[in-house]
Design an enzyme around this catalytic site. Structure first.
Site: not given
Ligand code: PMP
Length: 287
Positions: A33, A148, A181, A206
Site C-alpha cells: 500500500y 510497504k 522506527e 521503511l
Molecule cells: N515507517 C513505517 C513503518 C510506516 O508505516 C510509515 C508510514 N507509511 C513510515 C515509516 C513513514 O513513511 P512515509 O514518510 O513515506 O509516510
C-alpha cells in the site's frame, strides 16, 4: 456528498465497495500500500510514493495493476469526487483473487487495486504545537521492513500499546537496543552535539518518503545529519526527537517512556524542520 471508493476499475459508493473473499490481500496479507498526503488539493511527494509502490510490488513479484499515469489519474479523480482539500489518498495493490494457497497462483491473475480517501485538518493539529509522548516496544516484525506490505499486525499491536498507554506512537527497539522506527513513522533524534540522527536505509526500516525530504531540508537549513542506528539510551538523552510520515509531517516528541526531553516542549530544531516541511509540502513538493 457521497463518498467514493475506487475498486478495480470502478468508482463506487464507499459503503458498497467490496472485494472478493479470496483476494490474497484479505486471506494472506499478500499486497502492498501507499498513503499520499493531499494538501490544498494537491498530492505531496507523489513521485516518491509511486516509485516506492513500484519497488514494493517488484520485490514481491506483483505486476503494477495499471500504468503509473493511470494511478496518478485515479488519485486525482478520487480527490475531486470526494472533495478532498486536505487529507490523504490510500492505495492498495494485492496479488489478486485465487483459490487459497500459500504459493503464487499458477494461472496469472490480475492484481487488485483499491483506493480510498480521508479528510484531515492539518492546520489544527495539537501534536505540532504541543508535541507528543511516545512509548517503546520490542521489534517483532519480519526481516523485509523496506517493503510497504499490508501485513501490519506487529505495527497494529505496537500502536495499540501506545494508545493504551495514552501515547501517540510506539518506537520499536531491536534486540541490540537500537531503535528501528515507529509503527507508522520514521524515528529521529537531535543529539547533545546538535546532530540530527535517523537510521540508515536498509531492510530494517521503511524508506520513508517524508524521511528523504526532511533529510534534504535539514541539509538546506545547515543542520548536520547522520544516517545511523541510535540506541534507546541515546534517545532518552537526546535534546529533541521527532516522528516523520506523510500525514504527520515532522511531529515533535517531548517524552519517550518516562524520559522528558528538554523542557517538555517542542524544540527549536524540530519546529524549524516542521516549518520547512510545511512550506515544501505546500509548494515545490506538491503536484
Ligand atoms: N515507517 C513505517 C513503518 C510506516 O508505516 C510509515 C508510514 N507509511 C513510515 C515509516 C513513514 O513513511 P512515509 O514518510 O513515506 O509516510
Amino acid at each position: 456528498m457521497p463518498r467514493y471508493a475506487y475498486v478495480n476499475g470502478r468508482y463506487c459508493h464507499h459503503g458498497e465497495a467490496t472485494v472478493h473473499i479470496e483476494d490474497r490481500g484479505y486471506q494472506l496479507g499478500d499486497g502492498v500500500y501507499e498513503v499520499v498526503t493531499i494538501l490544498n488539493g494537491k498530492m505531496v511527494d507523489e513521485a516518491g510514493h509511486l516509485d516506492r509502490l513500484e519497488r514494493s510490488l517488484s520485490e514481491l513479484r506483483i505486476d503494477m495493476p495499471v500504468k503509473r499515469d493511470v494511478i496518478r489519474m485515479i488519485c486525482r479523480e478520487m480527490v475531486k469526487r470526494n472533495g478532498i482539500d486536505n487529507g490523504l489518498v490510500y492505495m492498495q495493490v494485492t496479488r489478486g483473487v485465487a483459490p487459497r494457497n500459500h504459493a503464487f497462483p499458477t494461472k496469472p491473475v490480475k492484481p487488485a487495486l483499491v483506493m480510498t480517501t480521508k479528510r484531515m485538518d492539518f492546520a489544527r493539529m495539537a501534536k505540532f504545537t504541543d508535541g507528543v509522548e511516545i512509548i517503546t516496544v520490542p521489534e517483532q516484525r519480519w526481516a523485509r521492513r523496506d517493503i510497504k506490505t499490508i501485513g501490519l499486525l506487529p505495527n497494529c499491536l505496537g500502536k495499540q500499546a501506545a494508545v493504551e498507554a495514552g501515547a501517540y506512537e510506539a518506537w520499536q527497539v531491536d534486540d541490540d537496543g537500537y531503535v528501528t522506527e515507529g509503527t507508522s513513522s520514521n524515528a529521529w533524534i537531535l543529539t547533545k552535539e546538535k546532530k540530527l540522527v535517523t537510521r540508515q536505509l536498509n531492510q530494517d526500516i521503511l524508506h520513508g518518503i517524508t524521511r528523504k525530504t526532511v533529510l534534504e531540508l535539514a541539509v538546506e537549513n545547515g543542520i548536520e545529519v547522520e544516517e545511523r542506528a541510535f540506541t534507546l539510551q541515546e534517545a532518552y538523552e537526546a535534546l529533541e526527537a521527532y516522528a516523520t510520515s506523510a500525514t504527520s509531517f515532522v511531529t515533535p516528541i517531548v517524552k519517550i517512556d518516562d524520559h522528558v526531553l528538554g523542557n517538555g516542549k517542542p524544540g527549536s530544531f524540530g519546529l524549524k524542520l516542521l516549518a520547512a516541511y510545511q512550506e515544501y509540502a505546500g509548494g515545490k513538493g506538491a503536484s
